[in-house]
Design a protein around this motif. Structure first.
Motif, PDB file in Angstrom:
ATOM      1  N   GLY A 180      12.911  -6.610  27.260  1.00 31.41           N
ATOM      2  CA  GLY A 180      13.721  -5.497  26.789  1.00 31.41           C
ATOM      3  C   GLY A 180      13.017  -4.619  25.775  1.00 31.41           C
ATOM      4  N   VAL A 181      12.335  -5.228  24.800  1.00 34.65           N
ATOM      5  CA  VAL A 181      11.651  -4.440  23.773  1.00 34.65           C
ATOM      6  C   VAL A 181      10.448  -3.720  24.368  1.00 34.65           C
ATOM      7  CG1 VAL A 181      10.368  -4.546  21.599  1.00 34.65           C
ATOM      8  CG2 VAL A 181      12.471  -5.888  21.878  1.00 34.65           C
ATOM      9  N   GLY A 182       9.654  -4.428  25.178  1.00 35.67           N
ATOM     10  CA  GLY A 182       8.490  -3.799  25.796  1.00 35.67           C
ATOM     11  C   GLY A 182       8.871  -2.602  26.646  1.00 35.67           C
ATOM     12  N   LYS A 183       9.943  -2.733  27.417  1.00 37.28           N
ATOM     13  CA  LYS A 183      10.386  -1.608  28.244  1.00 37.28           C
ATOM     14  C   LYS A 183      10.900  -0.451  27.397  1.00 37.28           C
ATOM     15  CE  LYS A 183      11.466  -4.205  32.447  1.00 37.28           C
ATOM     16  NZ  LYS A 183      12.493  -4.559  33.452  1.00 37.28           N
ATOM     17  N   ALA A 184      11.571  -0.770  26.274  1.00 39.25           N
ATOM     18  CA  ALA A 184      12.056   0.292  25.390  1.00 39.25           C
ATOM     19  C   ALA A 184      10.889   1.038  24.738  1.00 39.25           C
ATOM     20  CB  ALA A 184      12.976  -0.295  24.323  1.00 39.25           C
ATOM     21  N   ILE A 185       9.838   0.308  24.377  1.00 36.02           N
ATOM     22  CA  ILE A 185       8.635   0.948  23.836  1.00 36.02           C
ATOM     23  C   ILE A 185       7.995   1.836  24.897  1.00 36.02           C
ATOM     24  CG2 ILE A 185       6.277   0.515  23.010  1.00 36.02           C
ATOM     25  CD1 ILE A 185       7.417  -2.080  21.716  1.00 36.02           C
ATOM     26  N   ASP A 186       7.880   1.313  26.108  1.00 38.97           N
ATOM     27  CA  ASP A 186       7.290   2.063  27.218  1.00 38.97           C
ATOM     28  C   ASP A 186       8.041   3.378  27.437  1.00 38.97           C
ATOM     29  OD1 ASP A 186       5.653   2.639  29.372  1.00 38.97           O
ATOM     30  OD2 ASP A 186       6.637   1.228  30.743  1.00 38.97           O
ATOM     31  N   ALA A 187       9.368   3.320  27.404  1.00 40.61           N
ATOM     32  CA  ALA A 187      10.176   4.522  27.616  1.00 40.61           C
ATOM     33  C   ALA A 187       9.909   5.569  26.539  1.00 40.61           C
ATOM     34  CB  ALA A 187      11.656   4.155  27.643  1.00 40.61           C
ATOM     35  N   ARG A 188       9.741   5.107  25.301  1.00 36.48           N
ATOM     36  CA  ARG A 188       9.520   6.046  24.200  1.00 36.48           C
ATOM     37  C   ARG A 188       8.092   6.580  24.161  1.00 36.48           C
ATOM     38  NH1 ARG A 188      13.619   3.163  23.826  1.00 36.48           N
ATOM     39  NH2 ARG A 188      15.463   3.739  22.600  1.00 36.48           N
ATOM     40  N   LEU A 189       7.177   5.870  24.789  1.00 39.81           N
ATOM     41  CA  LEU A 189       5.800   6.351  24.891  1.00 39.81           C
ATOM     42  C   LEU A 189       5.641   7.418  25.972  1.00 39.81           C
ATOM     43  CD1 LEU A 189       3.532   3.171  24.622  1.00 39.81           C
ATOM     44  CD2 LEU A 189       3.349   5.239  23.213  1.00 39.81           C
ATOM     45  N   ALA A 190       6.635   7.515  26.846  1.00 41.59           N
ATOM     46  CA  ALA A 190       6.478   8.352  28.043  1.00 41.59           C
ATOM     47  C   ALA A 190       6.148   9.794  27.722  1.00 41.59           C
ATOM     48  CB  ALA A 190       7.752   8.279  28.889  1.00 41.59           C
ATOM     49  N   GLY A 191       6.628  10.313  26.604  1.00 42.04           N
ATOM     50  CA  GLY A 191       6.380  11.711  26.277  1.00 42.04           C
ATOM     51  C   GLY A 191       5.117  11.966  25.485  1.00 42.04           C
ATOM     52  N   PHE A 192       4.320  10.923  25.226  1.00 39.77           N
ATOM     53  CA  PHE A 192       3.166  11.083  24.351  1.00 39.77           C
ATOM     54  C   PHE A 192       1.840  11.236  25.101  1.00 39.77           C
ATOM     55  CE2 PHE A 192       6.284   9.519  21.385  1.00 39.77           C
ATOM     56  CZ  PHE A 192       5.988  10.207  20.218  1.00 39.77           C
ATOM     57  N   GLU A 193       1.897  11.281  26.407  1.00 35.43           N
ATOM     58  CA  GLU A 193       0.716  11.543  27.233  1.00 35.43           C
ATOM     59  C   GLU A 193      -0.401  10.513  27.014  1.00 35.43           C
ATOM     60  OE1 GLU A 193      -0.457  15.694  27.132  1.00 35.43           O
ATOM     61  OE2 GLU A 193       1.589  16.287  26.598  1.00 35.43           O
ATOM     62  N   ALA A 194       0.006   9.265  26.808  1.00 34.31           N
ATOM     63  CA  ALA A 194      -0.956   8.173  26.674  1.00 34.31           C
ATOM     64  C   ALA A 194      -1.121   7.482  28.028  1.00 34.31           C
ATOM     65  CB  ALA A 194      -0.465   7.165  25.638  1.00 34.31           C
ATOM     66  N   HIS A 195      -2.191   6.706  28.151  1.00 31.13           N
ATOM     67  CA  HIS A 195      -2.440   5.913  29.360  1.00 31.13           C
ATOM     68  C   HIS A 195      -1.971   4.491  29.077  1.00 31.13           C
ATOM     69  CE1 HIS A 195      -4.770   9.326  30.719  1.00 31.13           C
ATOM     70  NE2 HIS A 195      -5.522   9.249  29.631  1.00 31.13           N
ATOM     71  N   VAL A 196      -0.859   4.092  29.683  1.00 29.32           N
ATOM     72  CA  VAL A 196      -0.192   2.843  29.331  1.00 29.32           C
ATOM     73  C   VAL A 196      -0.495   1.754  30.351  1.00 29.32           C
ATOM     74  CG1 VAL A 196       2.030   1.727  28.867  1.00 29.32           C
ATOM     75  CG2 VAL A 196       1.653   4.112  28.171  1.00 29.32           C
ATOM     76  N   THR A 197      -0.876   0.582  29.832  1.00 30.30           N
ATOM     77  CA  THR A 197      -1.027  -0.630  30.635  1.00 30.30           C
ATOM     78  C   THR A 197       0.002  -1.637  30.139  1.00 30.30           C
ATOM     79  OG1 THR A 197      -3.393  -0.254  30.941  1.00 30.30           O
ATOM     80  CG2 THR A 197      -2.607  -2.492  31.294  1.00 30.30           C
ATOM     81  N   ARG A 198       0.588  -2.376  31.061  1.00 28.48           N
ATOM     82  CA  ARG A 198       1.635  -3.332  30.714  1.00 28.48           C
ATOM     83  C   ARG A 198       1.154  -4.732  31.069  1.00 28.48           C
ATOM     84  NH1 ARG A 198       2.528   1.164  33.188  1.00 28.48           N
ATOM     85  NH2 ARG A 198       3.973   2.688  32.285  1.00 28.48           N
ATOM     86  N   LEU A 199       1.478  -5.704  30.206  1.00 28.60           N
ATOM     87  CA  LEU A 199       1.022  -7.079  30.427  1.00 28.60           C
ATOM     88  C   LEU A 199       2.115  -8.037  29.956  1.00 28.60           C
ATOM     89  CD1 LEU A 199      -2.488  -8.492  29.872  1.00 28.60           C
ATOM     90  CD2 LEU A 199      -0.608  -9.612  28.670  1.00 28.60           C
ATOM     91  N   ALA A 200       2.353  -9.094  30.718  1.00 27.33           N
ATOM     92  CA  ALA A 200       3.345 -10.105  30.359  1.00 27.33           C
ATOM     93  C   ALA A 200       2.883 -11.449  30.902  1.00 27.33           C
ATOM     94  CB  ALA A 200       4.717  -9.733  30.918  1.00 27.33           C
ATOM     95  N   ARG A 201       3.689 -12.469  30.705  1.00 27.08           N
ATOM     96  CA  ARG A 201       3.281 -13.813  31.123  1.00 27.08           C
ATOM     97  C   ARG A 201       2.982 -13.868  32.608  1.00 27.08           C
ATOM     98  NH1 ARG A 201       5.078 -18.747  32.804  1.00 27.08           N
ATOM     99  NH2 ARG A 201       7.281 -18.443  32.916  1.00 27.08           N
ATOM    100  N   THR A 202       3.810 -13.211  33.405  1.00 19.46           N
ATOM    101  CA  THR A 202       3.678 -13.282  34.855  1.00 19.46           C
ATOM    102  C   THR A 202       3.331 -11.908  35.425  1.00 19.46           C
ATOM    103  OG1 THR A 202       5.367 -15.012  34.905  1.00 19.46           O
ATOM    104  CG2 THR A 202       4.843 -13.946  36.988  1.00 19.46           C
ATOM    105  N   ALA A 203       2.276 -11.846  36.223  1.00 16.99           N
ATOM    106  CA  ALA A 203       1.918 -10.593  36.896  1.00 16.99           C
ATOM    107  C   ALA A 203       2.989 -10.243  37.924  1.00 16.99           C
ATOM    108  CB  ALA A 203       0.565 -10.732  37.577  1.00 16.99           C
TER     109      ALA A 203
END
Length: 310
Positions: free
Chosen positions: A142-165
Motif C-alpha cells: 500500500g505505501v509503495g503504491k502510494a509513493i509510486d502514484a505521487r511520483l508519477a508527475g515528477f518525470e522520474a524513471h521508476v523501478t519497483r521491487l518487492a519480495r516476489t517478482a
C-alpha cells in the motif's frame, strides 16, 4: 443486529465516532483492568507499544484493531486466541507524502537553504532534480503504491521491487513490472534514489546492509519510511560520514534516536521523528476503518485487514 462493546483509547475517537446503533463505546487506554469481561473490538493507543497488548490477558476479545500498518513484534505480546487487524488504508497517503517531502527536500537542497537562511546568507547553488532521476521503490504494498502514484508527475524513471517478482497494477490500474528481492543489488546499483517502503519481517531486517549500500552509486539518496531495522545503521553512518551517500530518514535504529547518536552529526542526513503516518488525515481514516469493522462484525462478516488470526 448484533450488539457490540468497543473500547477506544482517547476522547478524540469517541467524539468522532459518535453514536452507532447497537454499539456501546467504552474508554480504555489499556492502562488498568479491562472495563468489561468481554470486548468485541479493542482499539489500543496509537503510541505505547505492542507490550500494552499483554494487558488483554484474561479478557475475552473479539478483535484488536491496531492503529498502525506495521505490526512487527505484536505476536510476542498478544495473548493467544485474539485476532488482530492492522490499519491498512489509514497511513498510506500520509506516509507517501512524507516520503516525497523528504525526497524533494534532500534533492533540492532545502536543509542547506534553511541553514543559509538562519545565517542570513544568500548562496545560490545547484542541486539535483527529481526529474530524469532513476528512482527505486523497495516494497510495493500500500505505501509503495502510494509513493509510486505521487511520483508519477515528477518525470522520474521508476523501478519497483518487492519480495516476489510479478506483474502488478499501480493505483491507476496500469500494469507495472515488480522485480524480486533477488535483484536487489542490481537494482540498487542502477538507482540514484532508493525509497524503502517494506514491512519489517525477518527477511527485511537488515535488508539494506553494508553490501547493499556499497552497491549504490556515489551521491545516491536513501529514503527510509519503512522501519529503522531494515537498514544497518552502522553501515549507513559509515557511508554518510565518508560523504559517498545521502539519506532522508523518517525511521531509525535505534528509535527514538539518542541525542548523541552519530546520525545527527551527518550533514548529508535529513531526519524526521517517525512522523510518516501522523498527520491530520489519520483520525478521519481511523474512524472510517473502525466504522467499517463495526458494520462487518454486526453483520457476522470477517473483519477487514485481518493479519493475525488468533
Amino acid at each position: 443486529m448484533r450488539e457490540l462493546v468497543v473500547s477506544l483509547p482517547d476522547e478524540g475517537l469517541l467524539e468522532e465516532l459518535g453514536e452507532i446503533p447497537g454499539v456501546e463505546w467504552v474508554a480504555w487506554e489499556l492502562d488498568g483492568p479491562a472495563p468489561r469481561a468481554h470486548l468485541d473490538i479493542v482499539v489500543p493507543p496509537y503510541w505505547g507499544g505492542a507490550e500494552l497488548l499483554e494487558r488483554l490477558d484474561g479478557t475475552s476479545v473479539g478483535l484488536v484493531q491496531w492503529q498502525s500498518i506495521g505490526y512487527n513484534g505484536v505476536d510476542a505480546h498478544l495473548p493467544a486466541g485474539i485476532p488482530l487487524a492492522n490499519a491498512a488504508t489509514v497511513h498510506e497517503a500520509s506516509t507517501a507524502e512524507l516520503a516525497l517531502a523528504l525526497l524533494l527536500a534532500a534533492q533540492r537542497g532545502i536543509p542547506e537553504f534553511v541553514r543559509d537562511g538562519e545565517a542570513h546568507r544568500w548562496d545560490l547553488r545547484t542541486f539535483p532534480s527529481v526529474a530524469d532521476r532513476r528512482v527505486l521503490i523497495v516494497g510495493y504494498g500500500g505505501v509503495g503504491k502510494a509513493i509510486d502514484a505521487r511520483l508519477a508527475g515528477f518525470e522520474a524513471h521508476v523501478t519497483r521491487l518487492a519480495r516476489t517478482a510479478r506483474t502488478d497494477r499501480d493505483l491507476s490500474g496500469n500494469p507495472v513490472e515488480v522485480r524480486g528481492f533477488d535483484r536487489l543489488a542490481e537494482s540498487l546499483a542502477e538507482a540514484e534514489i532508493a525509497i524503502l517502503a517494506v514491512p519489517l519481517t525477518p527477511e527485511t531486517t537488515g535488508l539494506i546492509d553494508a553490501a547493499a549500500l556499497a552497491a549504490m552509486p556515489d551521491g545516491a539518496l536513501l529514503v527510509n519510511v519503512a522501519r529503522g531495522r531494515v537498514v544497518d545503521t552502522a553501515a549507513l553512518v559509515r557511508e554518510l560520514e565518508s560523504g559517498r551517500l545521502r539519506a532522508a530518514l523518517d525511521v531509525t535504529d535505534p528509535e527514538p534516536l539518542p541525542a548523541d547518536h552519530p546520525l545527527w552529526s551527518c550533514a548529508n542526513a535529513l531526519i524526521t521523528p517517525h512522523a510518516g503516518g501522523d498527520s491530520t488525515a489519520m483520525l478521519p481514516r481511523v474512524v472510517d476503518l473502525i466504522r467499517r469493522q463495526v458494520a462487518r462484525m454486526q453483520a457476522g462478516e470477517r473483519p477487514e485487514n485481518l493479519v493475525l488470526e488468533g
